[in-house]
Design a protein around this motif. Structure first.
Motif, PDB file in Angstrom:
ATOM      1  N   LEU A  63      87.615 149.234  72.644  1.00 37.28           N
ATOM      2  CA  LEU A  63      88.741 148.516  73.231  1.00 37.28           C
ATOM      3  C   LEU A  63      88.544 147.011  73.086  1.00 37.28           C
ATOM      4  O   LEU A  63      89.482 146.275  72.754  1.00 37.28           O
ATOM      5  CB  LEU A  63      88.885 148.892  74.707  1.00 37.28           C
ATOM      6  CG  LEU A  63      90.006 148.178  75.480  1.00 37.28           C
ATOM      7  CD1 LEU A  63      91.355 148.495  74.874  1.00 37.28           C
ATOM      8  CD2 LEU A  63      89.961 148.588  76.953  1.00 37.28           C
ATOM      9  N   LYS A  64      87.313 146.543  73.327  1.00 35.63           N
ATOM     10  CA  LYS A  64      87.035 145.113  73.197  1.00 35.63           C
ATOM     11  C   LYS A  64      87.291 144.642  71.763  1.00 35.63           C
ATOM     12  O   LYS A  64      87.912 143.589  71.541  1.00 35.63           O
ATOM     13  CB  LYS A  64      85.596 144.837  73.599  1.00 35.63           C
ATOM     14  CG  LYS A  64      85.236 143.359  73.578  1.00 35.63           C
ATOM     15  CD  LYS A  64      83.741 143.146  73.776  1.00 35.63           C
ATOM     16  CE  LYS A  64      83.294 143.630  75.138  1.00 35.63           C
ATOM     17  NZ  LYS A  64      81.874 143.285  75.396  1.00 35.63           N
ATOM     18  N   ALA A  65      86.832 145.430  70.803  1.00 30.43           N
ATOM     19  CA  ALA A  65      87.033 145.053  69.397  1.00 30.43           C
ATOM     20  C   ALA A  65      88.509 145.029  69.046  1.00 30.43           C
ATOM     21  O   ALA A  65      88.979 144.137  68.323  1.00 30.43           O
ATOM     22  CB  ALA A  65      86.278 146.026  68.491  1.00 30.43           C
ATOM     23  N   ALA A  66      89.259 146.011  69.551  1.00 26.97           N
ATOM     24  CA  ALA A  66      90.692 146.067  69.247  1.00 26.97           C
ATOM     25  C   ALA A  66      91.430 144.865  69.847  1.00 26.97           C
ATOM     26  O   ALA A  66      92.288 144.254  69.186  1.00 26.97           O
ATOM     27  CB  ALA A  66      91.285 147.369  69.794  1.00 26.97           C
ATOM     28  N   ILE A  67      91.104 144.512  71.086  1.00 30.09           N
ATOM     29  CA  ILE A  67      91.761 143.373  71.723  1.00 30.09           C
ATOM     30  C   ILE A  67      91.398 142.072  71.023  1.00 30.09           C
ATOM     31  O   ILE A  67      92.270 141.227  70.755  1.00 30.09           O
ATOM     32  CB  ILE A  67      91.388 143.310  73.219  1.00 30.09           C
ATOM     33  CG1 ILE A  67      91.995 144.508  73.962  1.00 30.09           C
ATOM     34  CG2 ILE A  67      91.864 142.006  73.843  1.00 30.09           C
ATOM     35  CD1 ILE A  67      91.612 144.577  75.424  1.00 30.09           C
ATOM     36  N   ASN A  68      90.131 141.892  70.700  1.00 32.49           N
ATOM     37  CA  ASN A  68      89.713 140.676  70.001  1.00 32.49           C
ATOM     38  C   ASN A  68      90.367 140.579  68.629  1.00 32.49           C
ATOM     39  O   ASN A  68      90.768 139.488  68.203  1.00 32.49           O
ATOM     40  CB  ASN A  68      88.195 140.649  69.861  1.00 32.49           C
ATOM     41  CG  ASN A  68      87.498 140.333  71.177  1.00 32.49           C
ATOM     42  OD1 ASN A  68      88.072 139.696  72.049  1.00 32.49           O
ATOM     43  ND2 ASN A  68      86.273 140.786  71.316  1.00 32.49           N
ATOM     44  N   GLN A  69      90.482 141.704  67.945  1.00 33.28           N
ATOM     45  CA  GLN A  69      91.127 141.700  66.635  1.00 33.28           C
ATOM     46  C   GLN A  69      92.605 141.342  66.767  1.00 33.28           C
ATOM     47  O   GLN A  69      93.141 140.551  65.978  1.00 33.28           O
ATOM     48  CB  GLN A  69      90.966 143.063  65.969  1.00 33.28           C
ATOM     49  CG  GLN A  69      91.541 143.112  64.549  1.00 33.28           C
ATOM     50  CD  GLN A  69      91.396 144.487  63.925  1.00 33.28           C
ATOM     51  OE1 GLN A  69      91.572 145.503  64.594  1.00 33.28           O
ATOM     52  NE2 GLN A  69      91.075 144.538  62.659  1.00 33.28           N
ATOM     53  N   PHE A  70      93.269 141.912  67.776  1.00 30.95           N
ATOM     54  CA  PHE A  70      94.685 141.592  67.997  1.00 30.95           C
ATOM     55  C   PHE A  70      94.857 140.103  68.314  1.00 30.95           C
ATOM     56  O   PHE A  70      95.752 139.439  67.773  1.00 30.95           O
ATOM     57  CB  PHE A  70      95.229 142.443  69.143  1.00 30.95           C
ATOM     58  CG  PHE A  70      96.626 142.062  69.556  1.00 30.95           C
ATOM     59  CD1 PHE A  70      97.709 142.478  68.818  1.00 30.95           C
ATOM     60  CD2 PHE A  70      96.837 141.275  70.679  1.00 30.95           C
ATOM     61  CE1 PHE A  70      98.997 142.119  69.191  1.00 30.95           C
ATOM     62  CE2 PHE A  70      98.111 140.918  71.065  1.00 30.95           C
ATOM     63  CZ  PHE A  70      99.198 141.335  70.316  1.00 30.95           C
ATOM     64  N   ALA A  71      94.002 139.574  69.208  1.00 32.92           N
ATOM     65  CA  ALA A  71      94.098 138.154  69.568  1.00 32.92           C
ATOM     66  C   ALA A  71      93.839 137.268  68.356  1.00 32.92           C
ATOM     67  O   ALA A  71      94.527 136.264  68.137  1.00 32.92           O
ATOM     68  CB  ALA A  71      93.113 137.834  70.692  1.00 32.92           C
ATOM     69  N   ARG A  72      92.844 137.651  67.543  1.00 30.87           N
ATOM     70  CA  ARG A  72      92.522 136.861  66.354  1.00 30.87           C
ATOM     71  C   ARG A  72      93.698 136.841  65.382  1.00 30.87           C
ATOM     72  O   ARG A  72      94.087 135.778  64.877  1.00 30.87           O
ATOM     73  CB  ARG A  72      91.272 137.433  65.692  1.00 30.87           C
ATOM     74  CG  ARG A  72      90.796 136.635  64.498  1.00 30.87           C
ATOM     75  CD  ARG A  72      89.366 137.015  64.119  1.00 30.87           C
ATOM     76  NE  ARG A  72      89.235 138.424  63.803  1.00 30.87           N
ATOM     77  CZ  ARG A  72      88.588 139.304  64.561  1.00 30.87           C
ATOM     78  NH1 ARG A  72      88.043 138.922  65.695  1.00 30.87           N
ATOM     79  NH2 ARG A  72      88.477 140.571  64.205  1.00 30.87           N
ATOM     80  N   ARG A  73      94.276 137.996  65.142  1.00 26.07           N
ATOM     81  CA  ARG A  73      95.411 138.045  64.221  1.00 26.07           C
ATOM     82  C   ARG A  73      96.613 137.296  64.778  1.00 26.07           C
ATOM     83  O   ARG A  73      97.349 136.635  64.022  1.00 26.07           O
ATOM     84  CB  ARG A  73      95.784 139.506  63.956  1.00 26.07           C
ATOM     85  CG  ARG A  73      94.756 140.237  63.095  1.00 26.07           C
ATOM     86  CD  ARG A  73      95.143 141.686  62.877  1.00 26.07           C
ATOM     87  NE  ARG A  73      94.204 142.372  61.998  1.00 26.07           N
ATOM     88  CZ  ARG A  73      94.275 143.663  61.699  1.00 26.07           C
ATOM     89  NH1 ARG A  73      95.241 144.414  62.210  1.00 26.07           N
ATOM     90  NH2 ARG A  73      93.389 144.207  60.891  1.00 26.07           N
ATOM     91  N   ALA A  74      96.818 137.381  66.098  1.00 29.98           N
ATOM     92  CA  ALA A  74      97.958 136.684  66.700  1.00 29.98           C
ATOM     93  C   ALA A  74      97.806 135.175  66.564  1.00 29.98           C
ATOM     94  O   ALA A  74      98.750 134.468  66.195  1.00 29.98           O
ATOM     95  CB  ALA A  74      98.085 137.077  68.176  1.00 29.98           C
ATOM     96  N   VAL A  75      96.607 134.666  66.844  1.00 27.55           N
ATOM     97  CA  VAL A  75      96.380 133.217  66.761  1.00 27.55           C
ATOM     98  C   VAL A  75      96.460 132.745  65.312  1.00 27.55           C
ATOM     99  O   VAL A  75      97.050 131.694  65.013  1.00 27.55           O
ATOM    100  CB  VAL A  75      95.021 132.847  67.383  1.00 27.55           C
ATOM    101  CG1 VAL A  75      94.711 131.381  67.169  1.00 27.55           C
ATOM    102  CG2 VAL A  75      95.024 133.168  68.872  1.00 27.55           C
ATOM    103  N   VAL A  76      95.867 133.510  64.400  1.00 27.33           N
ATOM    104  CA  VAL A  76      95.940 133.146  62.981  1.00 27.33           C
ATOM    105  C   VAL A  76      97.390 133.165  62.514  1.00 27.33           C
ATOM    106  O   VAL A  76      97.841 132.268  61.779  1.00 27.33           O
ATOM    107  CB  VAL A  76      95.073 134.098  62.134  1.00 27.33           C
ATOM    108  CG1 VAL A  76      95.313 133.870  60.649  1.00 27.33           C
ATOM    109  CG2 VAL A  76      93.608 133.902  62.458  1.00 27.33           C
ATOM    110  N   GLY A  77      98.149 134.172  62.949  1.00 18.27           N
ATOM    111  CA  GLY A  77      99.555 134.223  62.583  1.00 18.27           C
ATOM    112  C   GLY A  77     100.339 133.041  63.133  1.00 18.27           C
ATOM    113  O   GLY A  77     101.206 132.471  62.452  1.00 18.27           O
TER     114      GLY A  77
END
Length: 426
Positions: free
Chosen positions: A349-363
């Motif tokens: 879950l932590k990895a999924a949330i961090n990945q989502f946040a990373r992609r959102a900020v990069v986007g």
């Protein structure tokens, strides 16, 4: 009663303190320049009497040159020296817009590049930080719970009741219409039959049949009497026929209830199993159930029922959120703490949330980076030239005055070195 005195904003106070410090260093640098001038003229006046003062005169003379040069350079950054419109002076006010564009482009090219943002975000554990925040130390969880409760209550109250209720009802009705209920009912019925959970309902139906016969005995006798011929009524055989029918139905109900293998009971179970199968596989049966479902959803009474459910849910949410200590203290606090534990302990879950946040900020950086830097450049363009000059001078003024002081002292030492070369004849 005295009116409360207004307090200056922290940012303004800090700016005033910094500005005051820069002004003090400016006085020191200017004072040192004045001291060097006095020293020069004094040494020059007494040099014929005391030749050794030549060293001091050389130091003071070069120090004045170095101090004046650095004063000119520092002053030229922010204004025209002595108010004279000398070319390439007042650099910051004159080039304010270009500086803003350059700063904005620097931020865009070095900080808002998707690769840079992704590399920076890759090192951040946002999910873990959120988990640690939600697992607040003892004494802080009440503030988090109270803040979350107020937010929920304000959100529920701020949204229009009529409009939001309509949205909830429409969304619920739309979701029900999109849902295929026939297969769900079929699977539920099949599972109930496999686990014998339909037997209590079947036995209750049999008992209901027996009670219905007893309650409607007079109506059944009247129906038999109306349907037999006048010959049977004349011979009073209609009563005997009615008794036989009622006794047979009562015996059937008793036998079905006591005999688990009764043929009629077995037939009912076969039909139930067939219905469960048809609900899942037969297109005609499924279509019929879906039509009944849509008719039920469009019924006005169902709409009023959904409205009532929404009103009750909204009132319960607001009531509980407005008094979290009495209503939601334990539950909401436990939910928040559990969420924090989960965010810290669940690696996936932590990895999924961090990945989502990373992609959102990069986007966001890729899509809105230009708008962000345009905000910087436009803000600087809208600043008054005096305002930006005062702010920059206050920010770096102390260091610039140190440059003047260092220039004065270094110039003096260079002057002494040149005088030494002159003395030894080089």
């Amino acid at each position: 009663m005295n009116a409360p005195t207004s307090q200056p904003a922290p940012a303004i106070v800090k700016f005033q303190v910094v500005q005051s410090g820069a002004r003090g260093m400016k006085l020191i640098a200017t004072g040192l320049l004045v001291v060097m001038a006095i020293t020069f003229f004094t040494a020059r006046a007494y040099e014929p009497v005391y030749p050794a003062l030549g060293w001091i005169k050389a130091f003071a003379e070069a120090a004045m040159v170095g101090g004046l040069a650095d004063w000119f350079a520092v002053t030229a950054l922010f204004r025209h020296p002595l108010g004279l419109p000398i070319p390439h002076t007042a650099i910051i006010p004159t080039n304010k817009d270009r500086i803003g564009d350059t700063l904005a482009n620097f931020i865009r090219d070095n900080f808002l590049v998707p690769q840079v943002v992704a590399r920076r975000m890759h090192r951040l554990d946002l999910a873990g930080a959120a988990g640690r925040f939600l697992k607040a130390p003892r004494g802080q969880e009440s503030r988090i719970r109270a803040g979350a409760s107020r937010l929920i209550a304000d959100l529920a109250e701020s949204l229009g009741d009529e409009r939001l209720g309509g949205i909830v009802k429409s969304a619920t009705a739309r979701r029900l219409k999109e849902m295929q209920v026939a297969p769900l009912i079929g699977r539920a019925l099949a599972q109930a039959i496999n686990e014998d959970r339909h037997l209590p309902l079947l036995e209750a139906a049999i008992r209901w049949l027996a009670r219905t016969l007893d309650a409607n005995e007079s109506m059944i006798r009247e129906m038999v009497r109306e349907r037999v011929s006048w010959v049977l009524r004349l011979a009073s055989l209609d009563e005997k026929l009615a008794d036989a029918i009622l006794d047979g139905l009562r015996k059937l109900a008793v036998d079905m209830e006591s005999d688990m293998g009764h043929p009629v009971r077995a037939r009912i179970e076969q039909e139930l199993a067939k219905l469960a199968n048809d609900l899942q596989t037969d297109a005609a049966t499924r279509a019929k159930v879906e039509r009944w479902k849509e008719q039920l959803i469009e019924n006005e009474s169902v709409g009023l029922w959904l409205d009532g459910l929404w009103q009750q849910a909204r009132a319960a949410i607001i009531k509980g959120a407005r008094n979290p200590d009495a209503v939601m203290a334990g539950e909401l606090g436990k939910v928040i703490a559990d969420a924090g534990h989960t965010l810290e302990s669940d690696v996936r879950l932590k990895a999924a949330i961090n990945q989502f946040a990373r992609r959102a900020v990069v986007g966001m950086a890729a899509s809105y980076g230009g708008s962000m830097v345009k905000l910087v450049s436009d803000t600087i363009r809208n600043w008054d030239a005096r305002t930006i000059t005062d702010r920059l001078e206050a920010a770096v003024g102390r260091d610039l005055q140190y440059i003047r002081i260092n220039g004065t002292l270094v110039g003096g030492m260079v002057g002494m070195a040149i005088h030494a070369l002159d003395v030894i004849g080089l």
